[in-house]
Write a protein that holds these residues in place. Structure first.
Motif, PDB file in Angstrom:
ATOM      1  N   LYS A   3      66.976  40.672  28.874  1.00 38.13           N
ATOM      2  CA  LYS A   3      66.083  39.983  27.964  1.00 38.13           C
ATOM      3  C   LYS A   3      66.760  39.455  26.720  1.00 38.13           C
ATOM      4  O   LYS A   3      66.171  38.672  25.996  1.00 38.13           O
ATOM      5  N   SER A   4      67.923  39.912  26.412  1.00 38.15           N
ATOM      6  CA  SER A   4      68.550  39.488  25.174  1.00 38.15           C
ATOM      7  C   SER A   4      70.011  39.186  25.402  1.00 38.15           C
ATOM      8  O   SER A   4      70.558  39.413  26.476  1.00 38.15           O
ATOM      9  N   ARG A   5      70.614  38.657  24.346  1.00 41.30           N
ATOM     10  CA  ARG A   5      72.042  38.341  24.412  1.00 41.30           C
ATOM     11  C   ARG A   5      72.833  39.573  24.833  1.00 41.30           C
ATOM     12  O   ARG A   5      73.716  39.523  25.654  1.00 41.30           O
ATOM     13  N   ARG A   6      72.517  40.727  24.252  1.00 47.06           N
ATOM     14  CA  ARG A   6      73.318  41.920  24.508  1.00 47.06           C
ATOM     15  C   ARG A   6      73.078  42.452  25.912  1.00 47.06           C
ATOM     16  O   ARG A   6      74.004  42.847  26.604  1.00 47.06           O
ATOM     17  N   ASN A  52      58.109  43.522  35.612  1.00 47.14           N
ATOM     18  CA  ASN A  52      57.524  42.772  34.506  1.00 47.14           C
ATOM     19  C   ASN A  52      56.981  41.394  34.876  1.00 47.14           C
ATOM     20  O   ASN A  52      56.190  40.829  34.110  1.00 47.14           O
ATOM     21  N   PHE A  53      57.388  40.884  36.040  1.00 42.84           N
ATOM     22  CA  PHE A  53      57.040  39.491  36.335  1.00 42.84           C
ATOM     23  C   PHE A  53      56.483  39.286  37.738  1.00 42.84           C
ATOM     24  O   PHE A  53      56.607  38.197  38.299  1.00 42.84           O
ATOM     25  N   LYS A  54      55.863  40.296  38.289  1.00 44.32           N
ATOM     26  CA  LYS A  54      55.329  40.190  39.644  1.00 44.32           C
ATOM     27  C   LYS A  54      54.350  39.030  39.796  1.00 44.32           C
ATOM     28  O   LYS A  54      54.494  38.217  40.726  1.00 44.32           O
ATOM     29  N   PRO A  55      53.349  38.879  38.947  1.00 45.85           N
ATOM     30  CA  PRO A  55      52.412  37.753  39.103  1.00 45.85           C
ATOM     31  C   PRO A  55      53.098  36.395  39.043  1.00 45.85           C
ATOM     32  O   PRO A  55      52.740  35.477  39.799  1.00 45.85           O
ATOM     33  N   TYR A  56      54.081  36.267  38.156  1.00 48.14           N
ATOM     34  CA  TYR A  56      54.777  34.981  38.037  1.00 48.14           C
ATOM     35  C   TYR A  56      55.443  34.604  39.348  1.00 48.14           C
ATOM     36  O   TYR A  56      55.305  33.468  39.825  1.00 48.14           O
ATOM     37  N   PHE A  57      56.164  35.531  39.944  1.00 46.88           N
ATOM     38  CA  PHE A  57      56.899  35.205  41.168  1.00 46.88           C
ATOM     39  C   PHE A  57      55.967  35.060  42.368  1.00 46.88           C
ATOM     40  O   PHE A  57      56.232  34.247  43.260  1.00 46.88           O
ATOM     41  N   GLU A  58      54.899  35.812  42.390  1.00 46.74           N
ATOM     42  CA  GLU A  58      53.937  35.632  43.478  1.00 46.74           C
ATOM     43  C   GLU A  58      53.303  34.248  43.413  1.00 46.74           C
ATOM     44  O   GLU A  58      53.139  33.583  44.445  1.00 46.74           O
ATOM     45  N   THR A 146      80.419  24.045  43.314  1.00 42.93           N
ATOM     46  CA  THR A 146      79.495  24.787  42.455  1.00 42.93           C
ATOM     47  C   THR A 146      78.658  25.657  43.365  1.00 42.93           C
ATOM     48  O   THR A 146      78.098  25.175  44.350  1.00 42.93           O
ATOM     49  N   TYR A 147      78.527  26.943  43.031  1.00 40.96           N
ATOM     50  CA  TYR A 147      78.044  27.892  44.023  1.00 40.96           C
ATOM     51  C   TYR A 147      76.726  28.579  43.678  1.00 40.96           C
ATOM     52  O   TYR A 147      76.347  29.549  44.343  1.00 40.96           O
ATOM     53  N   ALA A 148      76.012  28.069  42.700  1.00 37.89           N
ATOM     54  CA  ALA A 148      74.656  28.555  42.430  1.00 37.89           C
ATOM     55  C   ALA A 148      73.953  27.553  41.529  1.00 37.89           C
ATOM     56  O   ALA A 148      74.589  26.873  40.715  1.00 37.89           O
ATOM     57  N   PHE A 149      72.645  27.439  41.685  1.00 36.43           N
ATOM     58  CA  PHE A 149      71.852  26.686  40.726  1.00 36.43           C
ATOM     59  C   PHE A 149      71.778  27.492  39.432  1.00 36.43           C
ATOM     60  O   PHE A 149      71.495  28.690  39.456  1.00 36.43           O
ATOM     61  N   PRO A 150      72.019  26.859  38.287  1.00 39.77           N
ATOM     62  CA  PRO A 150      71.817  27.596  37.042  1.00 39.77           C
ATOM     63  C   PRO A 150      70.332  27.870  36.835  1.00 39.77           C
ATOM     64  O   PRO A 150      69.487  27.017  37.136  1.00 39.77           O
ATOM     65  N   TRP A 151      70.038  29.063  36.361  1.00 45.29           N
ATOM     66  CA  TRP A 151      68.651  29.454  36.148  1.00 45.29           C
ATOM     67  C   TRP A 151      68.449  29.630  34.646  1.00 45.29           C
ATOM     68  O   TRP A 151      68.738  28.743  33.873  1.00 45.29           O
ATOM     69  N   TYR A 152      68.023  30.790  34.219  1.00 46.42           N
ATOM     70  CA  TYR A 152      67.725  30.940  32.804  1.00 46.42           C
ATOM     71  C   TYR A 152      68.983  31.250  31.990  1.00 46.42           C
ATOM     72  O   TYR A 152      69.921  31.868  32.464  1.00 46.42           O
ATOM     73  N   SER A 338      58.006  27.276  32.418  1.00 47.53           N
ATOM     74  CA  SER A 338      56.939  28.271  32.537  1.00 47.53           C
ATOM     75  C   SER A 338      57.473  29.676  32.316  1.00 47.53           C
ATOM     76  O   SER A 338      56.863  30.500  31.613  1.00 47.53           O
ATOM     77  N   PHE A 339      58.636  29.954  32.889  1.00 44.01           N
ATOM     78  CA  PHE A 339      59.248  31.272  32.752  1.00 44.01           C
ATOM     79  C   PHE A 339      59.666  31.527  31.299  1.00 44.01           C
ATOM     80  O   PHE A 339      59.511  32.628  30.764  1.00 44.01           O
ATOM     81  N   ALA A 340      60.198  30.488  30.641  1.00 45.58           N
ATOM     82  CA  ALA A 340      60.671  30.630  29.271  1.00 45.58           C
ATOM     83  C   ALA A 340      59.538  30.953  28.297  1.00 45.58           C
ATOM     84  O   ALA A 340      59.766  31.545  27.238  1.00 45.58           O
ATOM     85  N   ARG A 341      58.323  30.585  28.639  1.00 44.39           N
ATOM     86  CA  ARG A 341      57.179  30.888  27.779  1.00 44.39           C
ATOM     87  C   ARG A 341      56.701  32.331  27.945  1.00 44.39           C
ATOM     88  O   ARG A 341      55.882  32.810  27.170  1.00 44.39           O
ATOM     89  N   LYS A 342      57.223  33.006  28.954  1.00 39.14           N
ATOM     90  CA  LYS A 342      56.825  34.389  29.197  1.00 39.14           C
ATOM     91  C   LYS A 342      57.802  35.399  28.615  1.00 39.14           C
ATOM     92  O   LYS A 342      57.457  36.568  28.412  1.00 39.14           O
ATOM     93  N   VAL A 343      59.032  34.982  28.388  1.00 38.49           N
ATOM     94  CA  VAL A 343      60.059  35.880  27.884  1.00 38.49           C
ATOM     95  C   VAL A 343      61.066  35.047  27.112  1.00 38.49           C
ATOM     96  O   VAL A 343      61.175  33.837  27.336  1.00 38.49           O
ATOM     97  N   ALA A 344      61.793  35.670  26.197  1.00 36.24           N
ATOM     98  CA  ALA A 344      62.694  34.925  25.321  1.00 36.24           C
ATOM     99  C   ALA A 344      63.988  34.545  26.025  1.00 36.24           C
ATOM    100  O   ALA A 344      65.065  35.068  25.746  1.00 36.24           O
TER     101      ALA A 344
END
Length: 428
Positions: A3-6, A52-58, A146-152, A338-344
């Motif tokens: 959830k954070s930089r650290r 923490n994010f079951k509804p979002y992914f469903e 390039t071997y993955a789509f960048p996500w968050y 949408s995901f960014a509005r749920k977590v920082a």
């Protein structure tokens, strides 16, 4: 979920695949062609997100299956602990899911073993949809692809204690902007407090060398280079801070959590963080919260550090079109926003950081941090080399400690760290 930089930094751990997994993804298994019909059953694996994010992914999966009625997604979530080992075991056993949540250092050995789909070949049309630095974060030195789509994404500012700055005779509204400023202010802080207040709580890591402008690895991806003159210069400066107690004496064994506590209690004047930390300050250290200063990461390169998660497609999936389509669906602009509005966290898609959510002030510190971070991410880079394993990080930390304690010169310490990292690289 990180959830954070650290915590994102702590989550970036190494994966070494068994030799039995080595090979080319083109030799057998699935097809590299992603242009066919999107259909078939695929499995999607995330990294400690269900709690923490079951509804979002469903909802996300339901949306994909509605768009592509011939496709079905099975979602599995693995705990944070042991995740690299789980990937390694699945890779060796041929049970790697079709679509996998990875960090850059986790995708590197999978790609070298031929198990990660090259998106520059299979999904090149999507490249422009992402920030250049984010897309490049899942590339491997010495190889193409390039071997993955960048996500968050995540990054964060430096927090500083204005009261401590003022007490040390420093302008609380003029925090250090350059490394020279930082080192000078840190030494003054230590002098004025008789060594009771350090400015920094952590020894330099590989990303700190990157931010300082040190070349970390050769272009061929065959060896590390952070023992050059500029690397030695940075470690020499940290040695000066350590001797003057401008670097916390416990920095040699510090964790992100212990450093955070030092900052909370006023034993340390500056600490990196994210918007999530502000709530912690407000609740657990109201005195600090009233005196909190927020400034940009210090860098000699003009590029902040980025932490990035990705979504990889198994090159041996039997349903490449569906797997690629779903990986892109998870990481497209709409769903990242949408995901960014749920977590920082922050989206890696081009243009998303121009959304009013990341640009318009509302008078709160949380929004101020979010806006500053979003601005820095537009041209941020992931400084940690994808081939820099957990063992290499430990070796660097150990050698840095020896240099700070005077057991080795900064040059000797970095030479030894590079030698160890190069040896581990050859073994991998």
């Amino acid at each position: 979920m990180p959830k954070s930089r650290r915590t994102l930094a702590a989550a970036a751990v190494a994966l070494i695949l068994p030799l039995s997994a080595c090979g080319s993804g083109d030799d057998d298994g699935g097809t590299q062609d992603a242009s066919g019909k999107v259909e078939g059953d695929i499995t999607f694996q995330t990294w400690n997100l269900r709690a923490n994010f079951k509804p979002y992914f469903e909802d996300l999966i339901a949306g994909f299956e509605h768009k592509y009625p011939g496709a079905h997604v099975k979602w599995v979530d693995q705990p944070a602990e042991g995740y690299p080992d789980k990937l390694s075991a699945d890779a060796a056993g041929g049970t790697l899911p079709d679509v996998v949540n990875v960090s850059p250092d986790l995708v590197a050995p999978l790609a070298r073993a031929g198990l990660a789909l090259d998106l520059d070949k299979a999904a090149a049309s999507f490249k422009s949809a992402y920030l250049p630095g984010a897309w490049a974060s899942h590339q491997i030195p010495g190889t193409s692809g390039t071997y993955a789509f960048p996500w968050y994404l995540n990054t964060g500012p430096l927090f500083y204690n204005k009261a401590l700055f003022q007490k040390a005779g420093l302008d609380p509204d003029q925090p250090p902007k350059t490394y020279d400023d930082l080192f000078a202010d840190a030494l003054q802080m230590a002098r004025k407090s008789d060594g009771k207040v350090a400015t920094l709580a952590n020894v330099p890591t590989i990303e700190d060398f990157g931010r300082y402008g040190v070349p970390l690895m050769n272009k061929e991806g065959t060896g590390f280079a952070f023992n050059d003159a500029k690397g030695v210069e940075l470690l020499t400066e940290y040695k000066r801070l350590y001797d003057a107690k401008a670097l916390d004496p416990q920095a040699l064994t510090a964790t992100p959590e212990s450093s955070g506590k030092k900052f909370l209690t006023g034993a340390v004047a500056m600490n990196p963080g994210s918007a999530l930390d502000l709530g912690n300050f407000k609740k657990n250290a109201p005195g600090l919260y009233k005196n909190i200063g927020i400034t940009d990461q210090i860098t000699s390169t003009g590029h902040a550090n980025m932490y990035v998660m990705g979504v990889m497609v198994n090159s041996r999936t039997e349903h490449t079109p569906a797997a690629v389509a779903f990986a892109h669906f998870v990481t497209d602009a709409q769903h990242q926003m949408s995901f960014a509005r749920k977590v920082a966290i922050f989206p890696s898609t081009a243009g998303s950081l121009d959304d009013p959510y990341f640009t318009e002030e509302d008078g709160t510190d949380e929004t101020r941090v979010r806006i500053a971070a979003a601005k820095s991410l537009k041209n941020a880079v992931n400084y940690t080399p994808v081939l820099f394993s957990d063992q290499m990080k430990t070796a660097l930390r150990n050698e840095v400690a020896k240099a700070l304690q005077g057991k080795e010169s900064p040059k000797e310490a970095l030479d030894n760290a590079v030698e160890t990292a190069d040896r581990l690289l050859r073994q991998g």
